[in-house]
Motif scaffolding. Structure first.
Motif, PDB file in Angstrom:
ATOM      1  N   LEU A 120      28.000  55.428  42.841  1.00  0.00           N
ATOM      2  CA  LEU A 120      29.052  55.530  41.833  1.00  0.00           C
ATOM      3  C   LEU A 120      28.800  56.817  41.053  1.00  0.00           C
ATOM      4  CD1 LEU A 120      31.496  54.398  40.376  1.00  0.00           C
ATOM      5  CD2 LEU A 120      29.926  53.158  38.870  1.00  0.00           C
ATOM      6  N   TRP A 122      29.611  59.709  38.314  1.00  0.00           N
ATOM      7  CA  TRP A 122      30.229  60.161  37.073  1.00  0.00           C
ATOM      8  C   TRP A 122      30.100  61.682  37.039  1.00  0.00           C
ATOM      9  CZ3 TRP A 122      32.792  56.519  34.402  1.00  0.00           C
ATOM     10  CH2 TRP A 122      32.438  55.180  34.623  1.00  0.00           C
ATOM     11  N   PRO A 158      34.880  56.443  39.629  1.00  0.00           N
ATOM     12  CA  PRO A 158      35.471  55.547  38.628  1.00  0.00           C
ATOM     13  C   PRO A 158      36.964  55.797  38.477  1.00  0.00           C
ATOM     14  CG  PRO A 158      34.385  57.372  37.542  1.00  0.00           C
ATOM     15  CD  PRO A 158      34.095  57.526  39.012  1.00  0.00           C
ATOM     16  N   GLU A 164      36.869  54.834  29.753  1.00  0.00           N
ATOM     17  CA  GLU A 164      35.735  55.505  30.387  1.00  0.00           C
ATOM     18  C   GLU A 164      35.580  56.936  29.883  1.00  0.00           C
ATOM     19  OE1 GLU A 164      35.667  52.950  34.558  1.00  0.00           O
ATOM     20  OE2 GLU A 164      36.505  54.976  34.552  1.00  0.00           O
ATOM     21  N   ARG A 182      25.246  52.657  32.751  1.00  0.00           N
ATOM     22  CA  ARG A 182      25.200  51.342  33.405  1.00  0.00           C
ATOM     23  C   ARG A 182      26.268  50.418  32.826  1.00  0.00           C
ATOM     24  NH1 ARG A 182      21.062  51.022  36.867  1.00  0.00           N
ATOM     25  NH2 ARG A 182      19.103  52.120  36.415  1.00  0.00           N
ATOM     26  N   SER A 185      29.499  51.311  34.192  1.00  0.00           N
ATOM     27  CA  SER A 185      29.545  51.065  35.633  1.00  0.00           C
ATOM     28  C   SER A 185      29.621  49.598  35.993  1.00  0.00           C
ATOM     29  CB  SER A 185      28.305  51.673  36.311  1.00  0.00           C
ATOM     30  OG  SER A 185      28.185  53.055  36.015  1.00  0.00           O
ATOM     31  N   TYR A 188      32.114  48.096  38.457  1.00  0.00           N
ATOM     32  CA  TYR A 188      32.107  48.552  39.848  1.00  0.00           C
ATOM     33  C   TYR A 188      30.907  47.963  40.581  1.00  0.00           C
ATOM     34  CZ  TYR A 188      35.178  52.005  37.680  1.00  0.00           C
ATOM     35  OH  TYR A 188      36.179  52.619  36.965  1.00  0.00           O
ATOM     36  N   LEU A 193      23.630  54.996  40.800  1.00  0.00           N
ATOM     37  CA  LEU A 193      24.439  55.792  39.872  1.00  0.00           C
ATOM     38  C   LEU A 193      24.082  57.260  40.036  1.00  0.00           C
ATOM     39  CD1 LEU A 193      24.277  53.753  36.531  1.00  0.00           C
ATOM     40  CD2 LEU A 193      26.025  53.683  38.319  1.00  0.00           C
TER      41      LEU A 193
END
Length: 355
Positions: A120, A122, A158, A164, A182, A185, A188, A193
């Motif tokens: 995931l 970011w 995301p 967010e 976290r 997240s 999801y 991460l």
């Protein structure tokens, strides 16, 4: 071929299903490379580039493809290819997984399989036009997905909705505030991460810092490139290089292990069986929700793989007290041979896990 009996036994002990977390990386052996028919020896050079890309995906080592051990394969990669073609100036190459794996093993190369942690990501970009958090349905998201696929990484992005964007600020990403990340997240389902702070340099070009969290491990690094597309590729190469050593199976670093897992059901069994296949995992015991595997693996790499599947290591259970049995006699009162002990579960270090 594996026996179907353990599968049938496990089916009889079916528990409520849960979704599997880790999934095989799709298209791992399919490579797309830019192609220009005007270049000298265009097809040969394109196939060599595709070979280099695949070897980096499988080993995480940028120097592996040009090593002397792979010189003959690199000079003639068609022996590894099932089909290739050109469409819209893109060379599309399909490699045969079994032939590639066998050839790399014969060359002494360790590889990691298609079972890879979902990331995931970011990704925050700062430029003269402002700050942008890359989202799943944005153009920047497509750029990141393409870069991740090219380097063999399963990428999740995301939604980048207003909540967010307010939570995942430049400060959070730059400082690697994993607590905030976290929490953001939690909606999801991912194994790891990845936080990236990308910025346009005043002198031209782009720079990025990245941090990655997988189970109890953390990695970080910095890269630079001429443009956002090249920057995305540089980050994915670095992340591949960080992750690969944790999963690459090297025969000289493995040992005989036994793995006991409790809390299994059909969905979990299928995920675990797939995860252990590169380690020659052999299911030797099925008792209710208890599975025991025999395998050849590096213990630390195995622990990393199991953490990816969200299994928890637990202490070994205490041994049962010795049974006190009276001597067995027949109808005439004569002693008879004691019953045979239960079959052995094999040898090797025994690790205990549960869901």
């Amino acid at each position: 071929m594996r026996s179907i009996v353990p599968y049938l036994v496990l089916c009889s002990a079916l528990m409520p299903l849960v979704p599997a977390v880790a999934k095989p990386m799709e298209g791992l052996y399919r490579v797309r490379e830019p192609f220009s028919a005007q270049e000298p020896n265009a097809h040969d050079e394109g196939l060599r580039r595709a070979f280099d890309t695949l070897v980096l995906r499988l080993t995480g080592n940028p120097d592996a493809a040009t090593s002397p051990a792979l010189a003959s394969l690199r000079s003639n990669p068609q022996q590894l290819i099932t089909q290739y073609g050109v469409e819209n100036d893109i060379l599309m190459v399909e490699f045969d997984p079994a032939t590639v794996q066998r050839s790399l093993r014969q060359a002494g190369m360790g590889t990691w399989g298609a079972e890879r942690p979902s990331l995931l990501t970011w990704w925050l970009s700062e430029s003269s036009q402002g700050t942008q958090l890359a989202g799943d349905d944005q153009e920047s998201g497509n750029l990141l997905r393409t870069a991740a696929q090219y380097r063999g990484l399963p990428l999740l992005l995301p939604l980048a909705d207003l909540d967010e964007q307010l939570a995942v600020t430049p400060e959070v990403v730059q400082t690697g505030n994993v607590g905030v990340l976290r929490e953001a997240s939690s909606r999801y389902d991912a194994n790891a991460l990845l936080a990236v702070a990308a910025r346009e340099a005043e002198t031209g070009g782009w720079q990025a810092t990245w941090q990655l969290w997988l189970a109890n491990k953390e990695g970080k690094g910095e890269v630079s490139a001429a443009n956002p597309q090249a920057l995305a590729d540089a980050v994915m190469v670095a992340v591949n290089g960080y992750l690969a050593p944790q999963f690459v199976a090297r025969p000289e670093a493995t040992q005989a292990l036994r793995l006991e897992v409790r809390g299994a059901n059909i969905s979990r069994f299928a995920e675990l069986d797939r995860l252990l296949e590169p380690m020659n995992g052999e299911l030797i015991v099925v008792e209710g929700d208890r599975l025991v595997y025999r395998l050849q693996a590096n213990p630390e790499q195995l622990r990393t793989q199991l953490a990816m599947a969200r299994l928890q290591e637990v202490p070994a259970p205490p041994p049962p007290p010795p049974a006190q049995q009276a001597p067995t006699v027949n109808a005439s009162g004569q002693p008879v041979a004691a019953p045979l002990p239960p079959p052995s579960e094999g040898t090797g270090t025994l690790l205990h896990y549960r869901w």
